[in-house]
Design a protein around this motif. Structure first.
Motif, PDB file in Angstrom:
ATOM      1  N   CYS A 203       0.831  -1.213   0.000  1.00 47.47           N
ATOM      2  CA  CYS A 203       0.000   0.000   0.000  1.00 47.47           C
ATOM      3  C   CYS A 203       0.863   1.260   0.000  1.00 47.47           C
ATOM      4  N   SER A 204       1.945   1.261   0.785  1.00 48.05           N
ATOM      5  CA  SER A 204       2.825   2.427   0.848  1.00 48.05           C
ATOM      6  C   SER A 204       3.506   2.679  -0.497  1.00 48.05           C
ATOM      7  N   LEU A 205       4.006   1.612  -1.110  1.00 41.42           N
ATOM      8  CA  LEU A 205       4.653   1.764  -2.417  1.00 41.42           C
ATOM      9  C   LEU A 205       3.648   2.181  -3.483  1.00 41.42           C
ATOM     10  N   SER A 206       2.432   1.671  -3.408  1.00 47.97           N
ATOM     11  CA  SER A 206       1.400   2.072  -4.370  1.00 47.97           C
ATOM     12  C   SER A 206       1.090   3.554  -4.248  1.00 47.97           C
ATOM     13  N   LYS A 207       1.058   4.072  -3.018  1.00 44.50           N
ATOM     14  CA  LYS A 207       0.829   5.504  -2.825  1.00 44.50           C
ATOM     15  C   LYS A 207       1.979   6.322  -3.398  1.00 44.50           C
ATOM     16  N   SER A 208       3.215   5.865  -3.203  1.00 43.00           N
ATOM     17  CA  SER A 208       4.369   6.575  -3.757  1.00 43.00           C
ATOM     18  C   SER A 208       4.324   6.589  -5.278  1.00 43.00           C
ATOM     19  N   LEU A 209       4.005   5.437  -5.862  1.00 43.37           N
ATOM     20  CA  LEU A 209       3.919   5.364  -7.324  1.00 43.37           C
ATOM     21  C   LEU A 209       2.784   6.238  -7.845  1.00 43.37           C
ATOM     22  N   GLU A 210       1.673   6.251  -7.138  1.00 40.32           N
ATOM     23  CA  GLU A 210       0.541   7.087  -7.558  1.00 40.32           C
ATOM     24  C   GLU A 210       0.939   8.562  -7.575  1.00 40.32           C
ATOM     25  N   ASP A 211       1.694   8.995  -6.560  1.00 38.85           N
ATOM     26  CA  ASP A 211       2.157  10.384  -6.521  1.00 38.85           C
ATOM     27  C   ASP A 211       3.106  10.686  -7.673  1.00 38.85           C
ATOM     28  N   ILE A 212       3.971   9.717  -7.986  1.00 39.77           N
ATOM     29  CA  ILE A 212       4.918   9.920  -9.092  1.00 39.77           C
ATOM     30  C   ILE A 212       4.184  10.070 -10.412  1.00 39.77           C
ATOM     31  N   LEU A 213       3.244   9.181 -10.671  1.00 38.90           N
ATOM     32  CA  LEU A 213       2.537   9.205 -11.950  1.00 38.90           C
ATOM     33  C   LEU A 213       1.585  10.395 -12.035  1.00 38.90           C
ATOM     34  N   ARG A 214       1.010  10.792 -10.908  1.00 38.57           N
ATOM     35  CA  ARG A 214       0.078  11.909 -10.919  1.00 38.57           C
ATOM     36  C   ARG A 214       0.806  13.228 -11.137  1.00 38.57           C
ATOM     37  N   SER A 215       2.055  13.326 -10.701  1.00 40.36           N
ATOM     38  CA  SER A 215       2.784  14.590 -10.818  1.00 40.36           C
ATOM     39  C   SER A 215       2.979  15.008 -12.250  1.00 40.36           C
ATOM     40  N   SER A 216       2.940  14.046 -13.188  1.00 41.25           N
ATOM     41  CA  SER A 216       3.091  14.414 -14.601  1.00 41.25           C
ATOM     42  C   SER A 216       1.956  15.310 -15.056  1.00 41.25           C
ATOM     43  N   VAL A 217       0.750  15.067 -14.538  1.00 39.18           N
ATOM     44  CA  VAL A 217      -0.390  15.918 -14.888  1.00 39.18           C
ATOM     45  C   VAL A 217      -0.216  17.298 -14.278  1.00 39.18           C
ATOM     46  N   VAL A 218       0.250  17.342 -13.024  1.00 40.11           N
ATOM     47  CA  VAL A 218       0.444  18.625 -12.358  1.00 40.11           C
ATOM     48  C   VAL A 218       1.510  19.445 -13.065  1.00 40.11           C
ATOM     49  N   VAL A 219       2.624  18.781 -13.433  1.00 43.90           N
ATOM     50  CA  VAL A 219       3.696  19.482 -14.130  1.00 43.90           C
ATOM     51  C   VAL A 219       3.209  20.031 -15.462  1.00 43.90           C
ATOM     52  N   ALA A 220       2.410  19.242 -16.177  1.00 42.98           N
ATOM     53  CA  ALA A 220       1.908  19.696 -17.465  1.00 42.98           C
ATOM     54  C   ALA A 220       1.014  20.927 -17.308  1.00 42.98           C
TER      55      ALA A 220
END
Length: 426
Positions: A203-220
């Motif tokens: 669960c912890s790693l899934s949350k970290s990965l979710e933040d990584i993948l979601r940041s691409s939308v924020v950066v864009a």
């Protein structure tokens, strides 16, 4: 009747043992001990230097799906250069008869699933993305037990690029570990034992990965807003102008290729040559500095070049060929490199050669240098004769000769050039 136990992966070669070529990839099974050791999803385990990839390939045609094969890959270390598991799989997969036959018929599709002990590094991610773009009929799902250098922006961008290419990227759940145990482990008769923390870690790693993948939308979104704001302020911002030369102490401090301490500014000495009467003739030269304006030195040059050279009096000159040379104290950062690469692709009549005194290659800046080369720029480190040329042409030297500092060549130029070659060509 109990099935005979198969041999697991070969142990590390003993001293004075001559290694043989890597004949095992792909393996059919992974030993019980190797699975528990390498796939345990502890956040920061020790000694897990290798990577294992359990794959499952399914083939789909006219709505029907069937298994093509399963197996296990591991990193290759000899007899040649090391090859990561992802690349081992791609090299093997492209040689399979079913895959080669499918290239002649677009009616079939493949769904490839990877269960990996580590998530892909950014170099492998780049090659996987290129493979997926070239083979639209292949769908890829990646399930990783752990995240590899999850705090590095460069590795984060690699995961985002995989998602952008259409791959599914996720963390292995307890059910995925149990599935791998049943399909890929040598002793399936023994039940899978869940280790302590397997669910919490997942669960912890899934949350970290979710933040990584979601940041691409924020950066864009942030990038789009920034570009819109720059566009609104474009008419209010004066075009930067270069200075003709810099002082000797400024040049000595900022261009020395030995120590980077305190050298936070970037100076860009440029030479613009224009094609006339069958040869390139000197046209413009000067020096830009990043901290005098809101943009970095590279972007200051582009603003000036587009305004003064390419479009004088608001009249574009697309048919004139230009050769631009930069002598820069720091190699371009990732953002500047991307904008310069875009400029070169849009202006094919401009050739750019970049010589840097020092390398700025933290995080994703390495990819920026590669993108510059892909766009047609020549990138190299400043040789001793380049420093003398800059002293003679861009410094108020008042007749003083250029003094080469100690180790300008052996301990600085050669080391930096070798490092740059590794970045660009490995």
């Amino acid at each position: 009747m109990q099935r005979q136990r198969r041999r697991g992966p070969r142990a590390r070669p003993r001293q004075h043992f001559t290694p043989v070529p890597w004949p095992r990839n792909p393996m059919r099974w992974l030993s019980l001990d190797y699975f528990y050791f390498h796939f345990t999803n502890w956040p920061n385990p020790k000694g897990r230097n290798g990577c294992y990839l359990c794959y499952q390939v399914k083939r789909t045609q006219e709505g029907l799906s069937w298994d093509v094969g399963t197996g296990v890959f591991e990193n290759e270390f000899y007899p040649k250069k090391p090859v990561h598991t992802e690349i081992c799989f791609l090299n093997w997969f492209k040689t399979q008869q079913a895959f080669l036959a499918q290239n002649l018929s677009r009616e079939e599709n493949y769904h490839v699933t990877w269960f990996m002990s580590w998530s892909p590094c950014f170099q492998c991610a780049r090659q996987v993305v290129a493979f997926l773009r070239d083979h639209k009929h292949v769908q890829l799902s990646i399930f990783a037990a752990r995240l590899y250098y999850s705090r590095s922006p460069q590795y984060q961008q690699g995961l985002r690029s995989l998602q952008g290419a259409g791959a599914q990227v996720a963390i292995m759940t307890p059910a995925d570990f149990a599935f791998c145990w049943d399909i890929f482990v040598d002793d399936p008769l023994r039940p899978f034992r869940y280790w302590k923390g397997i669910y919490i870690n997942s669960c912890s790693l899934s949350k970290s990965l979710e933040d990584i993948l979601r940041s691409s939308v924020v950066v864009a979104k942030e990038w789009t807003a920034e570009m819109q704001q720059q566009h609104r302020n474009q008419d209010l911002t004066p075009v930067p102008r270069p200075r003709p030369r810099i002082k000797p102490k400024t040049f000595d401090f900022n261009f020395q290729n030995i120590d980077s301490y305190g050298r936070k500014s970037t100076f860009l000495c440029f030479k613009v040559e224009r094609w006339e009467n069958g040869s390139f003739l000197g046209y413009q030269k000067g020096v830009f500095r990043n901290q005098l304006y809101s943009d970095h030195a590279e972007l200051c040059f582009l603003d000036w070049f587009c305004d003064v050279v390419l479009s004088p009096d608001e009249i574009p000159c697309p048919d004139v060929q230009y050769r631009v040379t930069w002598y820069i104290s720091w190699s371009p950062c990732f953002e500047c490199a991307e904008q310069v690469a875009h400029f070169l692709k849009e202006n094919r009549n401009v050739d750019l050669c970049i010589s840097a005194a020092r390398l700025y290659y933290e995080n994703e800046d390495v990819q920026g240098l590669r993108d510059l080369v892909d766009a047609g720029a020549q990138v190299a480190m400043m040789a001793p004769e380049d420093f003398k040329y800059c002293w003679d042409n861009f410094v108020y030297h008042w007749g003083w000769r250029f003094n080469y500092w100690n180790n300008i060549c052996q301990n600085s130029y050669y080391i930096l050039q070798e490092k740059l070659d590794e970045i660009l060509w490995d």
